[in-house]
Design a protein around this motif. Structure first.
Motif: not given
Length: 530
Positions: A118-123, A138-142, A223-224
């Protein structure tokens, strides 16, 4: 002007200018690879359908292959590297555990697994000598760790201290280096609070990317991107490395977003801020006489076309590293070249001919871009593509005009009939033969002449040896004198040497009782044009 294809190497192109001179461009990343016929070909990093093994897409027009995707339902995320020969497979694959990408997106040299979590892409961005992986939050995540299971053949991942490399399982040759990871947010703030860990999940070996800097994530502007990069172990580029901190002040990670760009800035608060430096190896091939040498930087952004600065040049006297916090030892040469930034999309050229001629053997030369103290009128900056830019064609490069002539020739006193080298110094027609020696014996001393055949006057004439090249328990010594024989690694002959002038020196071999074999060795020569 046409390309001289026979002069190609992994890092360079050469052009015959038709007037007896050649123009060379030395890149900071390989631009050619050898095909199955041992011919140098242009590298192409476009990701195309390949359908090899279980993979869907990949890059195969390079010195190593890169693969993505999976034709089965077993691996929703899959990334592979291969460095094989026709007879010997060497590969390693990484699968992100528990990833469930909704779709994939491919654009030229970029492959992205969308929404792995959720909210995480791998490029993945494929360049000529590396694969840059971006774990994009792309957003805050745990999520604080990303675990990749590993499958491999004839390769291993090894850890020495904090360094990770991928090696041949048998020869131990280094194939790829895994660069130090870091995080960068959308406005350029950077954290090195990331680490790798090698483990085993009971079935497969794993490589974990662990986020440790909680404070950075709390303050970050999303995003980070978390950046682990795999770099091919291809060396011999003239440009060794560049980083985003000044040589002179060795400050912290100013401008370390130089993963993409390096910059020169001027502002009211920082009127003389230097945030780019690089290191250049200047050990050029035999038989090349430089007429002029330039450092070329590609302008990516420019806030003011009249923004000026200078280039400080340093001699490097210690080893360098790609580590963010490792700084070389440098000695200023006092060279400052006035520089004006160019328009975006053009090359910014810096003449370093004089600096090159002033450098002697150890290591090379470093440069540092500094904004002009006298420039006023607010904050302005110019950015350049760095050695990490995904487009290898716009990374820093060295441009050089040179001629090919017999430069320096060794002979034994009868150069016309019984010399040692001819042509451009690469064709050997007689070896300096010491015959058979008994272990523990010192050879007879032989006189050798060093002759200038360049067609012009030279200075700083020197002959030197490289002990690291010697066989075990065997030593080659050179001396300016026969009696007494005073061994030195480098013999420096002062004065000006006209075309045709020569100077003698002496050579002997020292063996030890433990010496088991002999071998060949090289004596080198260098000089500077007057």
């Amino acid at each position: 002007m046409k390309e001289a294809f026979e002069k190609r190497c992994a890092f360079s192109k050469h052009y015959d200018q038709g007037d007896g001179t050649f123009r060379a461009e030395y890149y900071s990343a390989p631009i050619h690879y050898r095909d199955i016929n041992n011919t140098w070909r242009e590298i192409c990093t476009d990701i195309v359908p390949i359908h090899k093994w279980e993979f869907k897409d990949g890059v195969t027009n390079n010195s190593f292959n890169v693969y993505f995707g999976d034709t089965t339902s077993q691996n929703l995320h899959l990334f592979g590297l291969e460095s094989s020969t026709e007879a010997y497979e060497r590969w390693i694959n990484f699968k992100l555990k528990d990833a469930s990408p909704e779709r994939v997106q491919t654009l030229t040299s970029t492959h992205k697994f969308m929404s792995c979590f959720d909210g995480v892409d791998i490029e993945y961005i494929v360049s000529n000598n590396s694969v840059k992986e971006n774990i994009i939050l792309n957003k805050e995540t745990n999520l604080r760790e990303f675990i990749f299971t590993i499958k491999k053949r004839n390769t291993e991942i090894v850890q020495i201290d904090d360094d990770f490399t991928i090696i041949d399982a048998f020869s131990k040759e280094v194939l790829w280096e895994i660069d130090d990871p870091y995080m960068i947010d959308s406005v350029g703030n950077i954290s090195c609070g990331i680490k790798y860990a090698l483990n085993h999940d009971g079935e497969y070996e794993t490589l974990t990317v662990q986020v440790e800097d909680e404070e950075f994530l709390k303050k970050a502007i999303y995003p980070v991107s978390i950046d682990p990069t795999v770099i091919s172990n291809i060396t011999n580029s003239l440009i060794k490395y560049d980083m985003g901190y000044p040589v002179s002040t060795a400050s912290s990670f100013v401008g370390q977003a130089s993963a993409v760009e390096i910059a020169m800035r001027n502002s009211t608060s920082s009127p003389n801020l230097a945030i780019n430096r690089g290191i250049l190896d200047i050990d050029l091939p035999l038989g090349i006489i430089p007429v002029n040498i330039g450092l070329a930087l590609y302008v990516t952004t420019n806030s003011n076309s009249n923004f000026t600065g200078q280039v400080n040049v340093y001699r490097v006297t210690s080893s360098w590293s790609s580590k963010l916090d490792v700084h070389p030892t440098v000695v200023s040469l006092g060279k400052q070249v006035a520089a004006r930034s160019g328009a975006v999309g053009t090359w910014y050229n810096i003449d370093i001919t004089k600096a090159y001629r002033d450098i002697s053997e150890p290591f090379g030369v470093a440069w540092e871009l500094v904004a002009d103290k006298g420039f006023n009128g607010g904050s302005h900056s110019t950015s350049f593509a760095s050695t990490r830019n995904s487009n290898a064609a716009i990374r820093p490069k060295i441009t050089m005009v040179y001629i090919e002539k017999p430069l320096l020739v060794f002979h034994n006193g009868n150069i016309n009939e019984d010399g040692y080298y001819n042509g451009n110094g690469e064709e050997i027609f007689k070896l300096l033969d010491f015959g058979t020696l008994v272990a523990g014996q010192v050879s007879e001393t032989k006189r050798v002449y060093l002759k200038n055949l360049s067609g012009f006057k030279v200075i700083q004439l020197r002959a030197f040896i490289r002990p690291v090249e010697f066989p075990d328990n065997l030593k080659i010594e050179i001396s300016r004198y026969n009696s007494p024989f005073i061994p030195e690694e480098t013999l420096i002959f002062n004065g000006t040497f006209e075309d045709g002038d020569e100077v003698p020196f002496y050579v002997r071999i020292i063996t030890q009782e433990e010496t088991l074999t002999g071998g060949d060795f090289n004596i080198y020569a260098k000089a500077g044009p007057l």
